[in-house]
Write an enzyme that holds these catalytic residues in place. Structure first.
Site, mmCIF file in Angstrom:
data_model
loop_
_atom_site.group_PDB
_atom_site.id
_atom_site.type_symbol
_atom_site.label_atom_id
_atom_site.label_comp_id
_atom_site.label_asym_id
_atom_site.label_seq_id
_atom_site.Cartn_x
_atom_site.Cartn_y
_atom_site.Cartn_z
ATOM 1 N N THR A 279 0.868 -1.186 0.000
ATOM 2 C CA THR A 279 0.000 0.000 0.000
ATOM 3 C C THR A 279 0.902 1.233 0.000
ATOM 4 O OG1 THR A 279 -0.237 -0.190 2.411
ATOM 5 C CG2 THR A 279 -2.007 -1.110 1.058
ATOM 6 N N THR B 17 -1.029 -2.774 10.558
ATOM 7 C CA THR B 17 -1.202 -2.957 9.128
ATOM 8 C C THR B 17 -0.023 -3.647 8.513
ATOM 9 O OG1 THR B 17 -2.668 -1.128 8.987
ATOM 10 C CG2 THR B 17 -1.871 -1.920 6.965
ATOM 11 N N ASN C 136 -0.260 10.646 6.090
ATOM 12 C CA ASN C 136 -1.482 10.193 6.748
ATOM 13 C C ASN C 136 -2.598 11.220 6.697
ATOM 14 O OD1 ASN C 136 -1.004 7.397 8.045
ATOM 15 N ND2 ASN C 136 0.899 8.514 8.373
ATOM 16 N N THR D 93 -7.078 10.455 0.011
ATOM 17 C CA THR D 93 -7.289 11.341 -1.138
ATOM 18 C C THR D 93 -6.407 10.961 -2.308
ATOM 19 O OG1 THR D 93 -5.647 12.895 -0.290
ATOM 20 C CG2 THR D 93 -7.940 13.235 0.357
ATOM 21 N N LYS E 40 4.293 -6.617 3.877
ATOM 22 C CA LYS E 40 3.985 -5.221 3.596
ATOM 23 C C LYS E 40 3.748 -4.517 4.917
ATOM 24 C CE LYS E 40 0.569 -3.240 3.498
ATOM 25 N NZ LYS E 40 -0.106 -2.307 4.466
ATOM 26 N N GLU F 271 6.692 5.144 7.369
ATOM 27 C CA GLU F 271 6.220 6.335 6.662
ATOM 28 C C GLU F 271 6.972 7.581 7.135
ATOM 29 O OE1 GLU F 271 1.683 4.769 5.776
ATOM 30 O OE2 GLU F 271 2.069 6.028 7.523
#
Length: 476
Positions: A204, A244, A471, A476, A233, A331
Site C-alpha cells: 500500500t 497494518t 497520513n 485522497t 507489507k 512512513e
C-alpha cells in the site's frame, strides 16, 4: 503492564517477505496508496530489491491487477500464494477488537482444520474489508472459496487463507476481485519474477516490495537443503500487535502443525512484536507460515528435538530481518533506531520499557531533529506503566548512544548522574540513519547488573513532517 502480544490461533501458516539487506529510507519520498512499480521505487532502495532468490519447492505465486482501488489503473493488487501439496500452517493475528473480516475468516479456517490441509493465501491491497459487517465476512469467504475452486478444490471447508489491507470501513469491489482470481491462478509460477510481482501486489504505502529467501539445513538431515521465502507489507499503523502488517512465509521443510505454531509464536514475540512506527495497531494484522514438506526429511514433531531448536533460530532471525525492514520503510522515516534495555530483573519489564521509549512522540521527534535530548528517553523510562517494583532505580540507571560506525558509546547518564556530553559528537552520531539507544538498569533494586540480568530489544523509527503529510492525505 507488559506489551500485548499478537494472538495466536490454532496452527496457521506464517508467510513473511523480507529483504536480507538493510534498506535506507529516503526523506521526502512521496508515497501513493498503490503497489510500487519499478519507476516508483526510490533510487536508494532499488538496490535492496533482490535480483534472484532461492524459493521453496512446491510453492507457486502470482500478482495480478484487479483495480481494487479506483485510482489504481495498472499496478498489481491481488496476490495468490499456492502450494501443490497440503501444508501445515500457523498464524498470528491482530488483537485489535475490530478485527477485519479476513482476520476472522482465516482464524476460523485454521481452528477448523487444526492447522492442517491449508493450501494457500489470497490477498488484496487497497481495501481492508474491516468494519464491514456481515457483507464483509461473506466477501472474505467468497475470496477463499474462489481460490479453492480455481485450483480444482471442492471441499466444503475452504483451504485458502485470506488477507486484506487498505482503507477501513469500505466494502470490497468483490465482483472485480472474484473475476480476477482465475487470472491469478493461471499466472501462478515459481520464478523469481513471479515472487517479486506477488510481493508488489500486497503493498500500500510501502515504497518498495519486501521479499527475501534463503536456504538452510537441519541437524537430522545435514546434507539436505531446505528453503524459506517470505514477503511482507507495512509502513504505517505499525505497532504490536502487528499493525497494518501482512506477512506470508513459505518453507519446504516438514514441520507438524502444533510445532509450527510454537515456532511462529516464539519468533513473533522477538520480531513483529518488537517494532513500532507510530504506535497504532491495525485491524488487519496477519502473519502466516506454510510448511509443505516438499523437500523431504524427518518431520519436526517435537519441541525438544535438535531440529526444533535449529528451526527456532532460523525462523526468529528471518522474522527479525523482516520486522526491521518494515521499520526501515516506516512512513516518513529518516532514522532506524534500536533501543536495547539491559540488566533488567525480567525480560517482560525490559521489553515494556523499550516499547515505551519506541512509542514516545517526544523521543521520535527529537531524533528526527537530530537533538540529543536524552532527558526524553529517561522520562519515558520513568513513566513506563505497571513495572515490577524495583525494576527502575534512578541511581542505578544509565543511558548512552551507540554509534552505527562501531565507535565507543557516548555516555549520557551514568548511574543516575548526567555526563558532560560532547554535543559535537552527539550531533555527529545523530547525522547517521542508524542509531542504538542503550538503557542499562543496573539490575534494578537487586543490583544484579552483568550477572544474569534480562535484556530486550525494540526497533523503531523517527517522526518526520512527511509522516503527517502521508497520513493526512491517506484517503485522497
Amino acid at each position: 503492564m507488559a506489551p500485548k502480544q499478537i494472538r495466536t490461533i490454532g496452527q496457521v501458516s506464517q508467510y513473511v517477505c523480507l529483504l536480507s539487506k538493510p534498506v535506507s529510507p529516503v526523506s521526502g519520498q512521496v508515497r501513493q496508496f498503490t503497489s510500487p512499480v519499478d519507476a516508483s521505487i526510490p533510487a536508494s532502495k532499488q538496490k535492496f530489491v533482490p535480483s534472484s532468490g532461492t524459493y521453496p519447492k512446491g510453492f507457486k505465486v502470482s500478482g495480478s491487477h484487479a483495480g481494487v482501488k479506483a485510482s489504481n489503473t495498472s499496478a498489481p493488487d491481488l496476490a495468490l500464494v499456492w502450494s501443490e501439496e497440503p501444508c501445515s500452517a500457523a498464524a498470528v493475528f491482530t488483537t485489535n477488537k475490530f478485527q477485519a473480516a479476513p482476520v476472522q475468516v482465516s482464524s476460523e479456517l485454521i481452528r477448523k482444520r487444526n492447522g492442517n490441509g491449508i493450501r494457500g493465501v489470497i490477498v488484496n491491497a487497497g481495501c481492508a474489508n474491516a468494519v464491514t459487517g456481515k457483507k464483509g465476512l461473506q466477501d472474505a469467504r467468497s475470496m477463499s472459496k474462489k481460490a479453492d475452486e480455481c485450483n480444482g478444490l471442492k471441499e466444503e471447508d475452504s483451504s485458502t487463507l485470506v488477507m486484506s489491507t487498505g482503507v477501513i470501513g469500505q466494502l470490497l469491489p468483490i465482483e472485480r476481485i472474484l473475476n480476477k482470481v482465475p487470472e491469478a491462478q493461471s499466472n501462478l509460477a515459481s520464478t523469481h519474477a513471479a515472487w517479486l510481482r506477488t510481493a508488489r501486489a500486497i503493498c500500500t504505502t510501502d515504497t518498495f516490495p519486501k521479499l527475501t529467501s534463503r536456504s538452510f539445513s537441519l541437524p537430522s538431515s545435514p546434507d539436505r537443503t531446505y528453503s524459506i521465502a517470505g514477503m511482507t507489507k507495512g509502513a504505517g499503523m505499525i505497532h504490536p500487535n502487528m499493525a497494518t502488517l501482512l506477512g506470508i512465509i513459505c518453507t519446504d521443510a516438514p514441520i507438524e502443525a502444533p510445532v509450527l505454531q510454537s515456532l511462529l509464536s516464539h519468533s513473533i514475540s522477538r520480531s513483529f512484536n518488537s517494532i513500532s512506527v507510530d504506535g497504532d495497531t491495525s485491524t488487519n494484522d496477519t502473519v502466516a507460515i506454510l510448511a509443505n514438506g516438499a523437500a523431504g526429511g524427518t518431520p519436526i514433531s517435537s519441541t525438544g528435538s535438535k531440529d526444533y531448536t535449529a528451526m527456532q533460530s532460523i525462523l526468529t532471525q528471518f522474522t527479525q530481518s523482516l520486522a526491521q525492514l518494515v521499520v526501515r520503510d516506516g512512513e516518513g522515516a529518516t532514522k532506524f533506531v534500536t533501543v536495547r534495555v539491559k540488566n533488567s530483573p525480567s525480560y517482560t519489564d525490559a521489553k515494556c520499557i523499550a516499547s515505551t521509549i519506541a512509542r514516545s512522540p517526544l523521543v521520535k521527534t527529537a531524533l528526527y531533529g537530530k537533538d540529543a535530548n536524552w532527558g526524553r528517553i529517561l522520562c519515558a523510562v520513568g513513566y513506563t506503566p505497571d513495572l515490577t517494583p524495583g525494576t527502575v532505580v534512578p541511581e542505578r540507571t544509565s543511558v548512552s548512544f551507540k554509534p552505527a560506525d562501531g565507535s565507543a558509546e557516548l555516555k549520557l547518564l551514568v548511574n543516575g548522574e548526567p555526563e558532560s556530553v560532547d554535543e559535537g559528537r552527539a550531533s555527529s552520531i545523530l547525522q547517521h540513519e542508524d542509531l542504538e539507544i542503550v538503557v542499562d538498569l543496573g539490575g534494578g533494586a537487586s543490583g544484579e547488573a552483568g550477572r544474569g540480568g534480562e535484556d530486550a530489544i525494540y526497533w523503531f523509527c523517527d517522526f518526520s513532517h512527511e509522516y503527517v503529510t502521508i497520513n493526512g492525505d491517506y484517503r485522497t
